[in-house]
Design a protein around this motif. Structure first.
Motif, PDB file in Angstrom:
ATOM      1  N   PHE A 310      35.478  20.374  -7.411  1.00 43.93           N
ATOM      2  CA  PHE A 310      36.399  20.112  -6.305  1.00 43.93           C
ATOM      3  C   PHE A 310      36.412  21.262  -5.317  1.00 43.93           C
ATOM      4  O   PHE A 310      36.561  21.047  -4.106  1.00 43.93           O
ATOM      5  N   ASN A 311      36.257  22.484  -5.801  1.00 42.07           N
ATOM      6  CA  ASN A 311      36.248  23.633  -4.894  1.00 42.07           C
ATOM      7  C   ASN A 311      35.102  23.541  -3.894  1.00 42.07           C
ATOM      8  O   ASN A 311      35.264  23.879  -2.715  1.00 42.07           O
ATOM      9  N   LEU A 312      33.947  23.060  -4.346  1.00 38.56           N
ATOM     10  CA  LEU A 312      32.822  22.858  -3.431  1.00 38.56           C
ATOM     11  C   LEU A 312      33.156  21.769  -2.417  1.00 38.56           C
ATOM     12  O   LEU A 312      32.868  21.912  -1.219  1.00 38.56           O
ATOM     13  N   ALA A 371      23.481  24.442  -2.417  1.00 41.10           N
ATOM     14  CA  ALA A 371      22.289  24.708  -3.234  1.00 41.10           C
ATOM     15  C   ALA A 371      22.581  25.755  -4.308  1.00 41.10           C
ATOM     16  O   ALA A 371      22.157  25.618  -5.469  1.00 41.10           O
ATOM     17  N   GLU A 372      23.324  26.796  -3.949  1.00 45.25           N
ATOM     18  CA  GLU A 372      23.627  27.868  -4.902  1.00 45.25           C
ATOM     19  C   GLU A 372      24.484  27.367  -6.046  1.00 45.25           C
ATOM     20  O   GLU A 372      24.213  27.651  -7.220  1.00 45.25           O
ATOM     21  N   LEU A 373      25.524  26.601  -5.729  1.00 43.56           N
ATOM     22  CA  LEU A 373      26.434  26.154  -6.776  1.00 43.56           C
ATOM     23  C   LEU A 373      25.799  25.082  -7.658  1.00 43.56           C
ATOM     24  O   LEU A 373      26.001  25.070  -8.884  1.00 43.56           O
ATOM     25  N   VAL A 374      25.031  24.195  -7.067  1.00 40.97           N
ATOM     26  CA  VAL A 374      24.317  23.195  -7.861  1.00 40.97           C
ATOM     27  C   VAL A 374      23.351  23.883  -8.825  1.00 40.97           C
ATOM     28  O   VAL A 374      23.283  23.549 -10.013  1.00 40.97           O
ATOM     29  N   SER A 378      23.901  23.887 -12.985  1.00 42.77           N
ATOM     30  CA  SER A 378      22.843  23.253 -13.777  1.00 42.77           C
ATOM     31  C   SER A 378      22.268  24.239 -14.789  1.00 42.77           C
ATOM     32  O   SER A 378      22.048  23.895 -15.964  1.00 42.77           O
ATOM     33  N   ALA A 379      22.021  25.483 -14.359  1.00 40.76           N
ATOM     34  CA  ALA A 379      21.476  26.495 -15.258  1.00 40.76           C
ATOM     35  C   ALA A 379      22.455  26.806 -16.386  1.00 40.76           C
ATOM     36  O   ALA A 379      22.065  26.914 -17.557  1.00 40.76           O
ATOM     37  N   LEU A 380      23.736  26.945 -16.058  1.00 41.12           N
ATOM     38  CA  LEU A 380      24.740  27.230 -17.089  1.00 41.12           C
ATOM     39  C   LEU A 380      24.845  26.087 -18.091  1.00 41.12           C
ATOM     40  O   LEU A 380      24.977  26.314 -19.295  1.00 41.12           O
ATOM     41  N   ALA A 381      24.801  24.849 -17.582  1.00 40.43           N
ATOM     42  CA  ALA A 381      24.924  23.696 -18.470  1.00 40.43           C
ATOM     43  C   ALA A 381      23.776  23.650 -19.471  1.00 40.43           C
ATOM     44  O   ALA A 381      23.982  23.351 -20.657  1.00 40.43           O
TER      45      ALA A 381
END
Length: 420
Positions: A310-312, A371-374, A378-381
């Motif tokens: 939601f912040n994004l 792009a940065e947040l996606v 994804s990497a963290l998941a």
């Protein structure tokens, strides 16, 4: 035919906040923008999917944006502050503890429940003279033209077949966006093969405004502080495991949750109604097309591991409001300066609300952030949702290093607050 400056399809958090944010802007002659918000159902009917039993985490920076949009005074009483965050990894000693006082801020973030927020926002929408709330209704058809978009509604007897035009059509209708699908814009999709179980839980120990994120081999567990001493649970597990957990009775479910989360808040004593949502990445890589723009979940659906979805979307809303404000300021400056009257801001040079220049600037301001947040989520998941021994050892070492290194710890804190 009625003409609106902006038409917003979808009255969830993003759509409602965009309408209220835009309603504060004035045109060169001092008149308010004409805004229409199209929505299928009202939140008090408990049917609106955007205002269900879930809670969302607002980063500290999101509170700043809500203040700029004039919405924070409305939401302040419904927000539970997060004054501390603990990040840990099941079965390992590495953990990171963040405290709001260490960064001279009153809170690292806030938690709000969607249902009461939805009812409050809709009260404001219904009372605002610049906003036409068209509900219950949905778009039957829409057509782009060089200077406008024509919209036809499908709704009750009063709204059915109603037709109007707009300078800008905004799709805020969620990740199954009707408008987004019809535009057939390029997408990047990934199925995490996980589901999120959402519920409100009660614990024996008070949460004291602390939030917890615990990584397990199956996925992360987050407990966020809520009003009334409750916590909002987000438990990410494999799809098969999610089905098993959803089929358990309350006692058995709490036993499984206790084993996965531990006793940081003592015994977990109760749970409310459980909901289950599949987890996928669904990103529109260029979320705009001639006089149409996608915001919020219609543009990007993220894994909840970092709590930033939601912040994004809110940053989309704030950026779009800013671009409309700039267009209105340019029109005002042009009308006040006689030397500019020969080349007024118009559709001819596309610098009007919804024009190519405005939407191009909007996307330039949002592209890197999206792009940065996606990429990060994804990497963290993928990193924190498996039991591979090398990756497990690596993330535990990472947490231990971050806890010991103040600069890395500060980077995590500022990321959690949405500030760079």
């Amino acid at each position: 035919m009625t003409h609106y400056d902006v038409v917003i399809n979808g009255g969830g958090m993003a759509g409602a906040m965009l309408a209220l944010g835009l309603s504060q802007l004035s045109q060169a002659d001092g008149s308010a923008l004409r805004i229409a918000l199209i929505e299928k159902s009202l939140p008090e009917q408990n049917l609106h999917p955007g205002f269900d039993a879930r809670s969302i985490a607002l980063a500290s920076h999101s509170q700043d944006l809500l203040q700029q949009l004039g919405l924070w005074p409305l939401l302040r009483e419904l927000a539970t502050p997060i004054t501390a965050i603990q990040v840990s990894d099941q079965g390992h000693i590495g953990q990171v503890n963040l405290q709001a006082q260490d960064y001279s801020v009153p809170a690292l973030g806030y938690v709000v429940e969607l249902n009461p927020v939805g009812q409050l926002l809709y009260q404001q929408l219904q009372q605002h003279p610049a906003i036409d709330l068209l509900c219950p209704a949905q778009i039957q058809a829409w057509q782009q033209a060089p200077d406008k978009v024509t919209v036809t509604l499908d709704g009750d007897d009063q709204l059915s077949d109603r037709q109007f035009t707009t300078s800008l059509l905004v799709a805020a209708d969620g990740n199954h966006s009707q408008i987004g699908r019809q535009l057939n814009l390029p997408r990047r999709q990934f199925d995490y093969q996980q589901s999120a179980i959402i519920a409100n839980v009660q614990t024996a120990m008070p949460h004291q405004n602390r939030a917890f994120e615990r990584f397990t081999p199956e996925g992360p567990i987050a407990l966020l502080p809520m009003s009334g001493g409750r916590c909002s649970l987000v438990w990410c597990v494999s799809n098969g495991r999610a089905n098993q957990l959803m089929d358990l009775d309350e006692t058995a479910f709490l036993c499984e949750l206790q084993q996965a989360f531990g006793y940081r808040l003592g015994r977990i004593t109760r749970t409310g109604t459980r909901h289950c949502y599949p987890l996928v990445l669904d990103e529109v890589t260029r979320p705009w097309h001639h006089r149409v723009v996608l915001v919020g979940n219609a543009a990007h659906l993220l894994h909840p591991i970092a709590g930033q979805g939601f912040n994004l979307g809110l940053r989309d809303v704030a950026a779009l409001v800013e671009q409309v404000r700039q267009v209105l300021s340019s029109v005002g400056a042009s009308s006040e300066n006689p030397t500019n009257l020969a080349t007024p801001i118009s559709v001819a040079n596309h610098d009007d609300i919804g024009g190519y220049q405005m939407l191009s600037r909007y996307w330039q301001s949002r592209q890197a952030d999206q792009a940065e947040l996606v990429g990060m989520t994804s990497a963290l998941a993928l990193l924190f949702s498996n039991d591979h021994p090398v990756l497990a050892a690596g993330r535990n070492l990472g947490l231990m290093t971050m806890a010991a290194c103040s600069s890395l710890k500060h980077m995590l804190a500022w990321q959690a607050m949405g500030k760079r």
